[in-house]
Design a protein around this motif. Structure first.
Motif, PDB file in Angstrom:
ATOM      1  N   UNK A 231       0.841  -1.201   0.000  1.00 45.80           N
ATOM      2  CA  UNK A 231       0.000   0.000   0.000  1.00 45.80           C
ATOM      3  C   UNK A 231       0.876   1.251   0.000  1.00 45.80           C
ATOM      4  N   UNK A 232       1.967   1.202   0.754  1.00 46.77           N
ATOM      5  CA  UNK A 232       2.886   2.345   0.799  1.00 46.77           C
ATOM      6  C   UNK A 232       3.495   2.601  -0.577  1.00 46.77           C
ATOM      7  N   UNK A 235       0.815   4.041  -2.893  1.00 41.17           N
ATOM      8  CA  UNK A 235       0.557   5.443  -2.559  1.00 41.17           C
ATOM      9  C   UNK A 235       1.668   6.341  -3.092  1.00 41.17           C
ATOM     10  N   UNK A 236       2.909   5.870  -2.992  1.00 38.62           N
ATOM     11  CA  UNK A 236       4.039   6.648  -3.504  1.00 38.62           C
ATOM     12  C   UNK A 236       3.942   6.803  -5.021  1.00 38.62           C
ATOM     13  N   UNK A 237       3.508   5.741  -5.688  1.00 43.36           N
ATOM     14  CA  UNK A 237       3.345   5.790  -7.144  1.00 43.36           C
ATOM     15  C   UNK A 237       2.283   6.804  -7.536  1.00 43.36           C
ATOM     16  N   UNK A 238       1.177   6.802  -6.811  1.00 44.89           N
ATOM     17  CA  UNK A 238       0.085   7.739  -7.100  1.00 44.89           C
ATOM     18  C   UNK A 238       0.549   9.176  -6.896  1.00 44.89           C
ATOM     19  N   UNK A 239       1.260   9.426  -5.801  1.00 47.60           N
ATOM     20  CA  UNK A 239       1.743  10.784  -5.512  1.00 47.60           C
ATOM     21  C   UNK A 239       2.737  11.251  -6.575  1.00 47.60           C
ATOM     22  N   UNK A 240       3.504  10.317  -7.101  1.00 44.36           N
ATOM     23  CA  UNK A 240       4.525  10.676  -8.081  1.00 44.36           C
ATOM     24  C   UNK A 240       3.920  11.089  -9.414  1.00 44.36           C
ATOM     25  N   UNK A 241       2.832  10.423  -9.798  1.00 41.31           N
ATOM     26  CA  UNK A 241       2.260  10.671 -11.122  1.00 41.31           C
ATOM     27  C   UNK A 241       1.036  11.571 -11.105  1.00 41.31           C
ATOM     28  N   UNK A 242       0.395  11.679  -9.951  1.00 41.84           N
ATOM     29  CA  UNK A 242      -0.873  12.420  -9.899  1.00 41.84           C
ATOM     30  C   UNK A 242      -0.630  13.930  -9.959  1.00 41.84           C
TER      31      UNK A 242
END
Length: 242
Positions: A231-232, A235-242
């Motif tokens: 999950x961590x 979440x990091x992937x989402x923050x990086x691309x969002x």
């Protein structure tokens, strides 16, 4: 053959006047006879093993119902019957060994995504060969497939040019869906820990319920740690691309 071993054990229990064991083995023997009638031939060891597993499953359900109804004497009787039948099962794998076997089975089957879940379970159960409960195998299969999916998403996100080509929005959406799935897996893992604790509290120190409870807790802890880490990453992937 397994059926011959069971017949021999029945005779031994009869000679030693072990009424409890004899009663359990007679029940199993009757189930095997019914299987033989259905097959029109003696069951193979694998088929006999399946009958044993079915009997154990039914007994476990009976134990749970008895415990729910507060009928501890009946529950204890069921646990003793389970212990008699469990000696005919292969030795159960520890979590680490089980995970390695499942990983190898999935690699050989080419299962790399959630879409391959059915094929993955089939390959894993065949490789495990009765040495682990299906619930444990399923939890590990789902965790491994989740890792594969997350690695695929993370691989795309790690290369900005590739991510743009593949459409970053799709990657983010996939990561979000995967994160929701992982959260659900986390809830299931926590539930394993709770159910394991309940099994231990309602069992005596050396019976099947205690051992089964420890297994549930181990699977739950493994799943909780794994899903938390995944999950961590999601979440990091989402923050990086969002």
């Amino acid at each position: 053959m397994l059926t011959e071993q069971i017949s021999t054990d029945m005779k031994t229990a009869m000679k030693s006047k072990d009424a409890a064991t004899l009663s359990t083995l007679r029940m199993l023997h009757a189930a095997l006879k019914n299987k033989q009638i259905d097959l029109l031939r003696p069951p193979t060891d694998d088929e006999a093993m399946a009958v044993v597993k079915t009997q154990i499953k039914q007994l476990r359900e009976g134990v749970e119902m008895a415990q729910t109804a507060g009928r501890e004497e009946m529950a204890e009787s069921g646990k003793r019957e389970i212990m008699v039948l469990e000696k005919y099962l292969p030795s159960q794998l520890e979590d680490v060994a089980l995970t390695e076997i499942v990983k190898d089975a999935l690699a050989q089957a080419g299962a790399v995504s959630k879409a391959d879940a059915g094929r993955a379970m089939g390959a894993a159960m065949k490789a495990v060969a009765g040495r682990a409960d299906g619930t444990r195998v399923k939890a590990i299969v789902e965790s491994i497939l989740a890792v594969f999916a997350l690695l695929a998403v993370f691989a795309l996100s790690s290369d900005p040019a590739n991510a743009a080509t593949k459409n970053a929005e799709v990657v983010v959406s996939s990561a979000r869906i995967l994160r929701i799935f992982l959260m659900l897996m986390g809830i299931v893992s926590v539930n394993f820990i709770i159910m394991g604790a309940i099994s231990i509290m309602s069992a005596s120190g050396r019976d099947h319920g205690h051992h089964h409870g420890l297994q549930q807790i181990a699977v739950g802890i493994f799943g909780t740690i794994l899903t938390a880490g995944l999950i961590a990453i999601a979440s990091a992937t989402i923050m990086k691309l969002d």
